[in-house]
Write a protein that holds these residues in place. Structure first.
Motif, PDB file in Angstrom:
ATOM      1  N   GLY A 605      -8.572   1.963  -5.815  1.00  0.00           N
ATOM      2  CA  GLY A 605      -7.827   1.446  -4.677  1.00  0.00           C
ATOM      3  C   GLY A 605      -6.697   2.370  -4.264  1.00  0.00           C
ATOM      4  O   GLY A 605      -6.427   2.558  -3.071  1.00  0.00           O
ATOM      5  N   TRP A 607      -6.634   5.652  -4.732  1.00  0.00           N
ATOM      6  CA  TRP A 607      -7.306   6.786  -4.071  1.00  0.00           C
ATOM      7  C   TRP A 607      -7.635   6.435  -2.617  1.00  0.00           C
ATOM      8  O   TRP A 607      -7.394   7.225  -1.700  1.00  0.00           O
ATOM      9  N   SER A 608      -8.148   5.231  -2.419  1.00  0.00           N
ATOM     10  CA  SER A 608      -8.525   4.799  -1.076  1.00  0.00           C
ATOM     11  C   SER A 608      -7.313   4.730  -0.152  1.00  0.00           C
ATOM     12  O   SER A 608      -7.400   5.087   1.026  1.00  0.00           O
ATOM     13  N   ARG A 609      -6.164   4.294  -0.674  1.00  0.00           N
ATOM     14  CA  ARG A 609      -4.955   4.235   0.147  1.00  0.00           C
ATOM     15  C   ARG A 609      -4.498   5.624   0.571  1.00  0.00           C
ATOM     16  O   ARG A 609      -4.134   5.849   1.723  1.00  0.00           O
ATOM     17  N   GLY A 612      -6.737   6.757   3.229  1.00  0.00           N
ATOM     18  CA  GLY A 612      -6.511   6.004   4.466  1.00  0.00           C
ATOM     19  C   GLY A 612      -5.297   6.472   5.238  1.00  0.00           C
ATOM     20  O   GLY A 612      -5.294   6.437   6.476  1.00  0.00           O
ATOM     21  N   ALA A 654     -12.428  13.098   0.631  1.00  0.00           N
ATOM     22  CA  ALA A 654     -13.006  11.760   0.757  1.00  0.00           C
ATOM     23  C   ALA A 654     -14.527  11.793   0.841  1.00  0.00           C
ATOM     24  O   ALA A 654     -15.206  11.034   0.144  1.00  0.00           O
ATOM     25  N   LEU A 682     -16.167   2.738  -0.926  1.00  0.00           N
ATOM     26  CA  LEU A 682     -14.868   3.350  -0.638  1.00  0.00           C
ATOM     27  C   LEU A 682     -14.972   4.393   0.470  1.00  0.00           C
ATOM     28  O   LEU A 682     -14.102   4.486   1.338  1.00  0.00           O
ATOM     29  N   GLN A 683     -16.053   5.188   0.441  1.00  0.00           N
ATOM     30  CA  GLN A 683     -16.232   6.199   1.490  1.00  0.00           C
ATOM     31  C   GLN A 683     -16.532   5.555   2.838  1.00  0.00           C
ATOM     32  O   GLN A 683     -16.049   6.005   3.881  1.00  0.00           O
ATOM     33  N   ARG A 685     -15.444   2.783   3.907  1.00  0.00           N
ATOM     34  CA  ARG A 685     -14.219   2.233   4.482  1.00  0.00           C
ATOM     35  C   ARG A 685     -13.562   3.251   5.413  1.00  0.00           C
ATOM     36  O   ARG A 685     -13.081   2.909   6.489  1.00  0.00           O
ATOM     37  N   GLN A 686     -13.549   4.510   5.008  1.00  0.00           N
ATOM     38  CA  GLN A 686     -12.954   5.562   5.839  1.00  0.00           C
ATOM     39  C   GLN A 686     -13.896   5.966   6.972  1.00  0.00           C
ATOM     40  O   GLN A 686     -13.458   6.165   8.114  1.00  0.00           O
TER      41      GLN A 686
END
Length: 807
Positions: A605, A607-609, A612, A654, A682-683, A685-686
């Motif tokens: 999470g 990493w995702s932030r 983002g 990413a 996760l990918q 999402r971006q």
């Protein structure tokens, strides 16, 4: 003749008998009716409802409870007075609202009045959406065109002995499913397939009266086909709190809202305006602070308020945490000195029964910080305000027991690389206490009227956050009201760094703007010139900017620093160090994998932030609210170079397979499968954030203002070239990239075949890029690559054909 004579004699003989029979019957009827009159119930008196068996609670209204019935004794002097009726969820079933609804959540707030009409008492809602000065003729029209709804009509049971109050039975009102005060809105009823309220399992838990409020607790049980938890019960049980609060008769002078400074607000349409239309007005929400000594205040001296803001700690708060919660409130006292008030806000420990036997956190006179024994990881800072003026009347901040676990985990993940004390599951008590203190300060800020200000973290240069001198003085964001929890930028070797957020200069600025009294101003309009000057004096300094999180990359949640690419690069460096040591800092210490599994999930999470934050630059538009007297534009697209830099960073950090996140020593110990799907999620999402139609429309519109901007076509093409980079070479495609490439095609297909209205150019761009990709993959499938890559390319080509020609 004889027959006629005989008939006459018989008639003469029978007639008296019939008459006598009628008389007897009449007498008999009277005797049978008399007992029924004697049995008729007497008109109820005060003693019918208030007697030796009755329990009476004194307060705003007297509340009488007897044999399961609740009676309100409403003083006639209170009829017509405005009260605030607040409907809150007190306790909820697990999963209600998908985790976005908490115990204590406000469902509805409305102004109500009790009015007498003939032999009934009416409970009516009074709206302040449309207003006018009652001395103007248009006031009559406003009233006529905004008829107030009647929630309920109560029979007047009787009066009190001196006829100064009326008695009404509220039992049925509070035990029925009255939609106007329901804590289960219609969308919940639809979502959970609620059929009805089950009266046999629903009841009034308690009604308590205090000097300024009445608190009703209802336990309601509904039949529901799809409840959020305990599905086999077909039941939703919810505990509801109805607060009826007396509103001040001497209304506080409101302060007009200005979107350049962050405040929660209330609004109405004012028909008193002399403009050519009704005037929409908004007022900020704030506490009423009035100096004890106005002359000293006007001389610029610090003055105590007549009534300070006081929060009482929940008696159930663990002793070891109390001082941190108290500090979180008391920290705001220094901020209020900027507005001219000393000792304006404080926290107090709860009084003992000996000190104050009547103390209750349900009493509206006492604002509180409630400590809730719940597994929820959250804290909230709600407040109740007067919808007529914005005056905050009371507040109950809620702290959930498990919330510190979230902060411990993020402290380890975001600062562990540069902060040795964070590399443990047993975070030092003082550091945990400091985190709690700052969370409480944040929630107090909400309760003071301040919303999130996500632009505040953008005010500080990235490299300044690696400076001990800077961070110790300025913190990591310009306000406590940003979601800037930790300093994830500082690198190993940086000295004397502050890692935890704190109150900042924007907090002093916003409290001064909202709470400082303007001399000689007797109306909200008379304050505007001074308030406007306070803003424009600071307008060129980013520290004092307010920004809401929407499409603006400089106002993003959880980000810090004024360059997202640079900040996220530092963050990724640190996160790689943490990932490498995660087992060492968790499972190796506990001899189990539970914490490792939990923290690895949260690491993804984080990493995702970081990713983002960079994604937000592409198609982003800066929003800096201004008045026409100020220089510059309100909206400015992110410049082309920054967007291209962001796209290149995303391709590398990413969309390229992040092997460092796929550590076998972690994955093989926490789950048997799901690695590829987790990474794809996760990918995606971006990816789908970039392929959002609104983002593409903004980029197309930006071309109108600047023909050298980064266009939607540029972005889609760069995205394709990067995600399908293997197709330009003789390279095999790994499983993660294969999944991502298919997702790209699926996303493009959804855009092309969407029936929703979009800018015409979007479909043209999508079709053109898919045709280009079709040509690219037709060549790539013939190269010397492994079999799964060949199969993958053929599958991609089939997907593209089906999208371009569905028939």
């Amino acid at each position: 003749m004889k027959k006629v004579l005989l008939f006459s004699l018989m008639l003469a003989f029978l007639l008296p008998i019939q008459v006598n029979a009628q008389k007897k019957k009449s007498k008999k009827d009277k005797t049978t009716q008399t007992p029924s009159k004697s049995k008729k119930s007497k008109k109820p008196t005060y003693k019918t409802y208030v007697n030796a068996k009755t329990k009476t609670d004194e307060g705003l209204f007297k509340v009488h409870h007897n044999n399961g019935k609740y009676i309100y004794e409403i003083p006639k002097s209170h009829l017509g007075k405005e009260l605030l009726l607040v409907t809150r969820i007190k306790d909820i079933p697990a999963g209600l609202g998908g985790g976005y609804v908490n115990a204590g959540s406000k469902i509805n707030t409305q102004v109500v009045v009790w009015e007498q009409f003939q032999k009934k008492i009416l409970l009516k809602v009074k709206s302040y959406n449309a207003v006018a000065n009652d001395s103007l003729p248009i006031y009559k029209s406003v009233k006529a065109n905004n008829l107030e709804p009647i929630i309920y009509a109560f029979d007047i049971k009787t009066q009190n002995p001196d006829s100064t109050a009326v008695l009404v039975d509220v039992t049925k009102f509070f035990s029925s499913d009255i939609k106007a005060i329901s804590a289960l809105p219609s969308f919940f009823r639809t979502r959970y397939k609620v059929r009805r309220l089950d009266a046999s399992r629903s009841f009034i838990n308690s009604i308590k009266s205090y000097p300024k409020n009445i608190e009703v607790i209802q336990d309601f049980t509904y039949d529901a086909s799809a409840p959020p938890s305990n599905r086999n019960t077909n039941t939703i049980t919810i505990r509801v709190n109805q607060s009826m609060i007396v509103l001040p008769e001497d209304k506080m002078m409101p302060r007009l809202y200005d979107k350049r400074v962050g405040y929660f607000s209330i609004g109405n349409v004012d028909y008193s305006s002399e403009a050519l239309k009704a005037d929409s007005k908004r007022y900020i929400r704030r506490w009423r602070l009035e100096p004890k000594d106005m002359a000293a205040y006007n001389r610029g001296e610090l003055v105590e308020p007549k009534k300070p803001i006081v929060y009482y700690l929940d008696p159930g708060t663990p002793e070891k945490l109390r001082k941190y919660i108290k500090q979180g409130v008391d920290d705001w006292a220094k901020v209020f000195e900027t507005a001219g008030f000393k000792n304006a806000i404080m926290a107090k420990y709860p009084p003992t029964k000996e000190e104050d036997p009547e103390f209750s956190m349900e009493d509206v006179r006492y604002s509180s910080i409630r400590y809730v024994a719940s597994t929820t990881r959250n804290a909230t800072g709600p407040s109740v305000s007067d919808p007529r003026t914005g005056e905050i009347i009371e507040s109950d901040i809620i702290w959930y027991h498990n919330h510190l676990r979230s902060y411990r985990n993020r402290y380890l993940l975001e600062t562990g690389a540069a902060n040795p004390s964070a590399r443990t599951l047993d975070t030092p008590a003082e550091e945990i206490g400091e985190m709690m203190r700052m969370v409480i300060s944040h929630e107090v800020g909400h309760a003071l009227g301040l919303p999130h200000n996500m632009a505040a973290s953008y005010a500080y240069p990235v490299d300044s956050l690696r400076s001990g001198k800077f961070t110790q003085k300025m913190g990591i964001a310009a306000t406590i009201m940003d979601y800037a929890r930790y300093n994830y930028i500082a690198q190993p070797g940086d000295k004397n760094i502050r890692f935890i957020r704190q109150l900042g200069p924007y907090d002093h600025y916003s409290i001064n703007w909202g709470y400082r009294l303007v001399p000689n101003a007797n109306t909200p309009e008379q304050e505007v010139k001074t308030l406007n000057k306070w803003i424009e004096d600071k307008a060129d300094n980013p520290i004092y900017r307010f920004g809401a999180q929407r499409f603006d990359p400089s106002a993003q949640t959880e980000g810090i620093g004024n360059d997202q690419v640079k900040a996220s690069t530092y963050g990724m460096k640190n996160l790689k160090i943490v990932a490498k040591n995660l087992s060492k800092w968790t499972s190796n210490q506990t001899n189990n994998y539970e914490d490792l599994s939990e923290l690895y999930g949260e690491l993804l999470g984080v990493w995702s932030r970081y990713v983002g934050h960079v994604t937000g630059n592409i198609g982003g538009v800066y929003e800096v609210n201004k008045k026409p007297t100020q220089k510059g534009f309100v909206y400015e697209p992110v410049d082309k170079a920054k967007q291209k830099e962001a796209m290149a960073w995303l391709q590398q950090n990413a969309f390229k397979t992040q092997n460092w996140l796929l550590d076998k020593s972690i994955l093989a110990n926490i789950d048997e499968s799901g690695y590829t799907n987790n990474m794809l999620r996760l990918q995606n999402r971006q990816l789908y954030t970039l392929l959002n139609p609104r983002r593409l429309e903004r980029m197309i519109d930006a071309e109108v203002l600047d023909n050298k901007t980064y266009t939607a076509l540029n972005m889609i093409r760069d995205l394709r070239i990067g995600i399908f980079s293997e197709a330009n070479y003789t390279r095999n495609v790994d499983v993660f990239r294969r999944s991502l490439q298919k997702s790209y095609i699926d996303g493009m297909g959804r855009l092309l075949n969407s029936k929703n209205t979009m800018h015409a150019d979007i479909k043209s761009i999508i079709r053109g890029e898919l045709e280009g990709l079709n040509f690219q993959l037709s060549i790539a499938k013939n190269r010397k690559v492994n079999r799964i890559t060949k199969y993958h390319y053929k599958d991609c080509l089939a997907k593209i054909r089906n999208i371009l020609d569905p028939k």
